[in-house]
Scaffold this motif. Structure first.
Motif, short mmCIF file in Angstrom:
data_model
loop_
_atom_site.label_atom_id
_atom_site.label_comp_id
_atom_site.label_asym_id
_atom_site.label_seq_id
_atom_site.Cartn_x
_atom_site.Cartn_y
_atom_site.Cartn_z
N ALA A 47 0.84 -1.21 0.00
CA ALA A 47 0.00 0.00 0.00
C ALA A 47 0.87 1.25 0.00
CB ALA A 47 -0.93 0.00 1.21
N PHE A 48 1.95 1.23 0.79
CA PHE A 48 2.86 2.38 0.83
C PHE A 48 3.49 2.60 -0.55
CE2 PHE A 48 7.19 4.03 1.37
CZ PHE A 48 6.89 5.26 1.94
N LEU A 49 3.94 1.53 -1.20
CA LEU A 49 4.53 1.65 -2.53
C LEU A 49 3.50 2.17 -3.54
CD1 LEU A 49 6.81 -1.50 -2.77
CD2 LEU A 49 7.50 0.88 -2.62
N ALA A 50 2.24 1.71 -3.40
CA ALA A 50 1.21 2.19 -4.31
C ALA A 50 0.97 3.68 -4.13
CB ALA A 50 -0.09 1.41 -4.08
N VAL A 51 0.96 4.15 -2.88
CA VAL A 51 0.76 5.57 -2.62
C VAL A 51 1.94 6.39 -3.17
CG1 VAL A 51 0.66 7.31 -0.78
CG2 VAL A 51 -0.77 5.27 -0.64
N VAL A 52 3.17 5.92 -2.94
CA VAL A 52 4.35 6.62 -3.45
C VAL A 52 4.33 6.65 -4.98
CG1 VAL A 52 6.87 6.46 -3.66
CG2 VAL A 52 5.79 6.21 -1.43
N LEU A 53 3.99 5.55 -5.60
CA LEU A 53 3.92 5.50 -7.06
C LEU A 53 2.84 6.44 -7.57
CD1 LEU A 53 4.94 4.15 -9.65
CD2 LEU A 53 3.16 2.42 -9.33
N PHE A 54 1.67 6.43 -6.95
CA PHE A 54 0.59 7.34 -7.34
C PHE A 54 1.03 8.79 -7.20
CE2 PHE A 54 -3.21 9.86 -6.24
CZ PHE A 54 -3.91 9.69 -7.42
N TRP A 55 1.69 9.12 -6.10
CA TRP A 55 2.17 10.48 -5.88
C TRP A 55 3.16 10.89 -6.97
CZ3 TRP A 55 1.13 14.72 -3.11
CH2 TRP A 55 2.08 15.73 -3.12
N SER A 56 4.15 10.02 -7.24
CA SER A 56 5.20 10.40 -8.19
C SER A 56 4.72 10.44 -9.63
CB SER A 56 6.41 9.47 -8.05
OG SER A 56 6.04 8.16 -8.40
N VAL A 57 3.71 9.65 -9.96
CA VAL A 57 3.25 9.60 -11.34
C VAL A 57 2.09 10.57 -11.60
CG1 VAL A 57 2.12 8.11 -13.04
CG2 VAL A 57 4.03 7.25 -11.73
N ALA A 58 1.19 10.71 -10.65
CA ALA A 58 -0.02 11.50 -10.91
C ALA A 58 -0.04 12.85 -10.20
CB ALA A 58 -1.26 10.70 -10.51
N VAL A 59 0.29 12.89 -8.92
CA VAL A 59 0.09 14.11 -8.15
C VAL A 59 1.26 15.09 -8.28
CG1 VAL A 59 -0.28 15.01 -5.83
CG2 VAL A 59 -1.42 12.91 -6.54
N ALA A 60 2.49 14.62 -8.13
CA ALA A 60 3.65 15.52 -8.13
C ALA A 60 3.79 16.31 -9.45
CB ALA A 60 4.92 14.75 -7.81
N PRO A 61 3.67 15.67 -10.62
CA PRO A 61 3.77 16.48 -11.85
C PRO A 61 2.67 17.54 -11.97
CG PRO A 61 4.07 14.16 -12.35
CD PRO A 61 3.64 14.24 -10.92
N ALA A 62 1.47 17.18 -11.56
CA ALA A 62 0.37 18.15 -11.62
C ALA A 62 0.62 19.29 -10.63
CB ALA A 62 -0.96 17.46 -11.32
#
Length: 179
Positions: A47-62
């Motif tokens: 779950a932690f890896l999924a959240v980090v991946l979601f952050w780095s791919v979807a949230v951080a660039p936006a």
């Protein structure tokens, strides 16, 4: 596993290659062999890896785009204003009435004479070469503006160097009226 999971697992071999099905079955057997505590730790890590991946791919660039956008908009607005000013200046220059070669030469001579010993003018047909010596930047800018507006001359070549006293070098002007 509940019956719904089993029905999903029975359809899985139809969707995946056989090597993947075998790998998946081995992983499921290994998962079932783990203690409940180990499964909980692995679930939390996943779950932690999924959240980090979601952050780095979807949230951080936006987020980065949103934070950089106002500065980019300001920069583009400044460029737009500059382009509009230059377009207005070009339109104004297009509407200026042409002058004769004699008037152009006279205006160029008058503008250059005001510079005194800092400038020497040589006229050759539709070209003029001006040799500058220790010309302050503001004076050079004023002279170029006057030459462009009064004599309708355009700079075709410039070889200038700058030192403590100002600019020195040559400026070649075209006196031919542009079409």
């Amino acid at each position: 596993m509940n019956p719904a999971d089993k029905s999903g697992m029975t359809r899985l071999p139809q969707l995946l290659p056989a090597s993947w099905v075998a790998l998946l079955e081995r992983l499921m057997a290994r998962w079932r062999a783990l203690a409940a505590r180990e499964r909980n730790v692995l679930t939390a890590a996943g779950a932690f890896l999924a959240v980090v991946l979601f952050w780095s791919v979807a949230v951080a660039p936006a987020w980065r785009t949103l934070s950089e956008t106002p500065a980019q908009i300001d920069q583009l607005d400044a460029q737009l204003q500059t382009m509009r000013r230059l377009a207005a200046e070009a339109a104004e220059l297009r509407n200026v009435a042409p002058i004769s070669a004699m008037q152009s030469s006279t205006a160029l001579l008058a503008a250059t004479d005001r510079l005194g010993s800092r400038a020497q003018l040589i006229l050759q047909d539709d070209r003029a070469t001006v040799t500058l010596n220790s010309m302050p930047g503001g004076d050079l800018q004023s002279w170029l503006a006057e030459v462009r507006s009064a004599a309708r001359a355009r700079v075709s070549e410039a070889q200038l160097s700058r030192d403590a006293q100002g600019y020195a070098g040559t400026v070649v002007l075209s006196l031919k009226a542009s079409p």
